[in-house]
Motif scaffolding. Structure first.
Motif, short mmCIF file in Angstrom:
data_model
loop_
_atom_site.label_atom_id
_atom_site.label_comp_id
_atom_site.label_asym_id
_atom_site.label_seq_id
_atom_site.Cartn_x
_atom_site.Cartn_y
_atom_site.Cartn_z
N LEU A 1 14.16 -3.55 -3.53
CA LEU A 1 12.72 -4.14 -3.47
C LEU A 1 12.13 -4.05 -4.80
CD1 LEU A 1 11.80 -2.78 -0.20
CD2 LEU A 1 12.85 -4.97 -0.67
N ASP A 2 11.18 -5.10 -5.08
CA ASP A 2 10.37 -4.99 -6.35
C ASP A 2 9.19 -4.20 -6.40
OD1 ASP A 2 8.45 -6.35 -4.77
OD2 ASP A 2 9.12 -8.34 -5.69
N VAL A 3 8.51 -3.82 -7.40
CA VAL A 3 7.33 -2.94 -7.38
C VAL A 3 6.06 -3.40 -6.45
CG1 VAL A 3 5.44 -2.01 -8.76
CG2 VAL A 3 8.01 -2.23 -9.83
N ASP A 4 5.86 -4.77 -6.60
CA ASP A 4 4.72 -5.15 -5.23
C ASP A 4 5.36 -4.73 -4.06
OD1 ASP A 4 3.38 -6.18 -7.54
OD2 ASP A 4 4.20 -8.31 -7.13
N THR A 5 6.28 -4.84 -3.80
CA THR A 5 6.66 -4.76 -2.19
C THR A 5 6.93 -3.19 -1.97
OG1 THR A 5 8.23 -6.65 -2.29
CG2 THR A 5 8.68 -5.31 -0.44
N LEU B 1 2.38 1.22 12.33
CA LEU B 1 3.42 1.68 11.91
C LEU B 1 4.69 0.71 12.24
CD1 LEU B 1 5.22 3.83 10.64
CD2 LEU B 1 5.26 5.02 12.67
N THR B 2 4.88 0.40 13.39
CA THR B 2 6.05 -0.41 13.72
C THR B 2 5.87 -1.84 13.04
OG1 THR B 2 4.81 -1.12 15.89
CG2 THR B 2 6.64 0.57 16.02
N GLU B 3 4.61 -2.33 13.01
CA GLU B 3 4.47 -3.53 12.24
C GLU B 3 5.19 -3.37 10.80
OE1 GLU B 3 0.40 -4.61 12.53
OE2 GLU B 3 0.35 -5.05 14.69
N THR B 4 4.64 -2.32 10.36
CA THR B 4 5.19 -2.09 8.82
C THR B 4 6.69 -1.81 9.01
OG1 THR B 4 3.23 -1.10 8.18
CG2 THR B 4 5.36 -0.48 6.95
N SER B 5 7.48 -1.31 9.96
CA SER B 5 8.89 -1.20 9.95
C SER B 5 9.61 -2.60 10.00
CB SER B 5 9.10 -0.21 11.21
OG SER B 5 8.63 1.31 11.27
N ILE B 6 8.83 -3.27 10.82
CA ILE B 6 9.44 -4.56 11.11
C ILE B 6 9.37 -5.35 9.85
CG2 ILE B 6 9.36 -6.78 12.35
CD1 ILE B 6 8.41 -4.90 14.68
N TRP B 7 8.34 -5.22 9.23
CA TRP B 7 8.02 -6.03 8.00
C TRP B 7 9.08 -5.60 6.90
CZ3 TRP B 7 6.44 -3.33 3.49
CH2 TRP B 7 5.94 -4.08 2.36
N LEU B 8 9.23 -4.33 6.72
CA LEU B 8 9.99 -3.66 5.75
C LEU B 8 11.42 -4.01 6.08
CD1 LEU B 8 10.93 -1.46 3.36
CD2 LEU B 8 10.75 0.18 5.24
N THR B 9 11.76 -3.93 7.04
CA THR B 9 13.33 -4.48 7.28
C THR B 9 13.60 -5.63 7.30
OG1 THR B 9 12.90 -4.36 9.70
CG2 THR B 9 13.86 -2.20 9.08
N ARG B 10 12.55 -6.33 7.36
CA ARG B 10 12.78 -8.09 7.26
C ARG B 10 12.98 -8.35 5.70
NH1 ARG B 10 8.42 -10.53 11.52
NH2 ARG B 10 10.03 -10.47 13.42
N ALA B 11 12.24 -7.48 5.16
CA ALA B 11 12.40 -7.59 3.53
C ALA B 11 13.65 -7.18 3.01
CB ALA B 11 11.02 -6.88 2.80
N LEU B 12 14.35 -6.32 3.65
CA LEU B 12 15.56 -5.80 3.14
C LEU B 12 16.47 -6.52 4.12
CD1 LEU B 12 14.69 -1.89 3.88
CD2 LEU B 12 15.33 -3.04 1.75
N GLY B 13 16.26 -7.32 4.60
CA GLY B 13 17.42 -8.44 5.17
C GLY B 13 18.08 -7.64 6.17
N LYS B 14 17.45 -6.83 7.14
CA LYS B 14 18.07 -6.05 8.33
C LYS B 14 17.27 -5.99 9.43
CE LYS B 14 19.01 -1.73 7.61
NZ LYS B 14 19.30 -0.52 6.99
N THR B 15 17.73 -5.36 10.55
CA THR B 15 17.06 -5.29 11.74
C THR B 15 16.65 -3.75 11.68
OG1 THR B 15 19.00 -4.69 12.95
CG2 THR B 15 18.22 -6.97 13.19
N PRO B 16 15.75 -3.29 12.19
CA PRO B 16 15.05 -1.94 12.40
C PRO B 16 16.08 -1.03 13.33
CG PRO B 16 13.56 -3.23 13.71
CD PRO B 16 14.44 -4.05 12.94
N ALA B 17 16.36 0.27 12.57
CA ALA B 17 17.16 1.03 13.34
C ALA B 17 16.31 1.89 14.46
CB ALA B 17 17.86 2.21 12.34
N SER B 18 15.02 1.67 14.36
CA SER B 18 14.16 2.48 15.31
C SER B 18 14.38 1.81 16.62
CB SER B 18 12.76 2.36 14.65
OG SER B 18 11.72 2.41 15.79
#
Length: 314
Positions: free
Chosen positions: A41-45, A289-306
């Motif tokens: 991920l880049d610095v902004d993300t 928190l879960t909104e952030t987790s979903i946003w993060l995993t999408r940025a990583l191109g994966k589904t959340p493990a949570s």
């Protein structure tokens, strides 16, 4: 996306064993989580991730790692990240492997650091290409400098519960390393289930053995991975033994890039769900928190493990 409020969950009935207790959650997603992900991920993300976590109520967020960029390219821009999160309302510790890393971290404004050592020789050699003895000497020098500078220091112990090369780990080796680190002046030790093989009974045995050898339970944290789905159960066992500090990563991102078959960290979402259900307040807004987790995993191109984040997105 559903929210916990919309689900109409019953009010938690505090467990008598944990009434009035609080816990400290170390959010390790921006460091331990991202360093094990293939997508860089880049610095902004990264900055947005840390800001989102702080707004959700996280008060300790590991912001980066000052290690060799050729070994962990995901952390190569940690100085730039630190410069932009200096004013957020949270502690932002960083990982350092040696004095050079410590100096780089201090130049970037860090006043809160962590370092890690391996309980086993094999992992030490595989991870940093150096013996336990050499790494312990390097870590002792870092701690001495940090203590002199008035910098907070945390110690991680890797491979506490099992090693992919050596198998079962002798608890006597855990006691030895923990005692050495406490002797340097380390106030908090995080016990790492690096490859996710621990069981609740094993967690109890290790914590009790450390306590019996003079390592206060109040100085211990647990860093669980969820390879076999035992992370939350292991935290519960730790709670019963008196541990009140737990490491976790939003969405369950990460793992260990140097350990065989290791999957993600304990998801912060799942940890908060369980703790709140026990009546233990965490100060974290689970929906944010879960909104952030979903946003993060999408940025990583994966589904959340949570499990919690997954359930709330159905």
């Amino acid at each position: 996306m559903s929210t916990t409020r919309e689900l109409g969950l019953p009010t938690a009935v505090p467990s008598p064993a944990f009434q009035a207790d609080t816990v400290e959650i170390w959010e390790v997603g921006p460091r331990d989580g991202l360093q094990a992900e293939k997508t860089v991920l880049d610095v902004d993300t990264k900055v947005e991730l840390i800001e989102r976590l702080a707004r959700a109520g996280a008060r300790i967020i590991e912001a980066g790692s000052f290690v060799r960029a050729d070994r962990v390219p995901q952390m190569a821009d940690s100085a730039a990240v630190m410069a932009r999160v200096a004013d957020i309302d949270a502690r932002t510790p960083v990982l350092v492997p040696n004095l050079r890393g410590y100096e780089l971290a201090r130049d970037a404004g860090a006043d809160d650091i962590a370092f890690f050592l391996s309980v086993t020789e094999s992992f030490s050699q595989q991870n940093l290409g150096a013996s336990r003895e050499r790494m312990e000497q390097a870590a002792e020098a870092v701690v001495a400098r940090a203590v002199a500078d008035g910098v907070r220091v945390r110690g991680y112990l890797s491979m506490v519960f099992g090693d992919p090369w050596e198998g079962a780990v002798d608890v006597a080796d855990v006691v030895r390393l923990a005692s050495v680190m406490r002797g340097w002046g380390i106030e908090q030790l995080s016990l790492g289930d690096t490859i996710g093989v621990a069981t609740p009974g094993q967690v109890r045995a290790v914590v009790r053995t450390l306590a019996a050898h003079g390592i206060p339970v109040g100085s211990l944290a647990l860093h669980m991975h969820d390879t076999y789905g035992m992370a939350v159960a292991n935290v519960y066992a730790g709670l019963e033994e008196g541990v009140r500090v737990f490491d976790a990563a939003a969405g369950g991102v990460g793992g260990c890039p140097f350990a065989k078959s290791a999957t993600g960290n304990l998801a912060t979402d799942d940890l908060v769900w369980m703790l709140e259900g026990l009546g233990i307040r965490t100060g974290i807004d689970l929906d944010a928190l879960t909104e952030t987790s979903i946003w993060l995993t999408r940025a990583l191109g994966k589904t959340p493990a949570s499990r919690v984040a997954t359930a709330l997105t159905r």
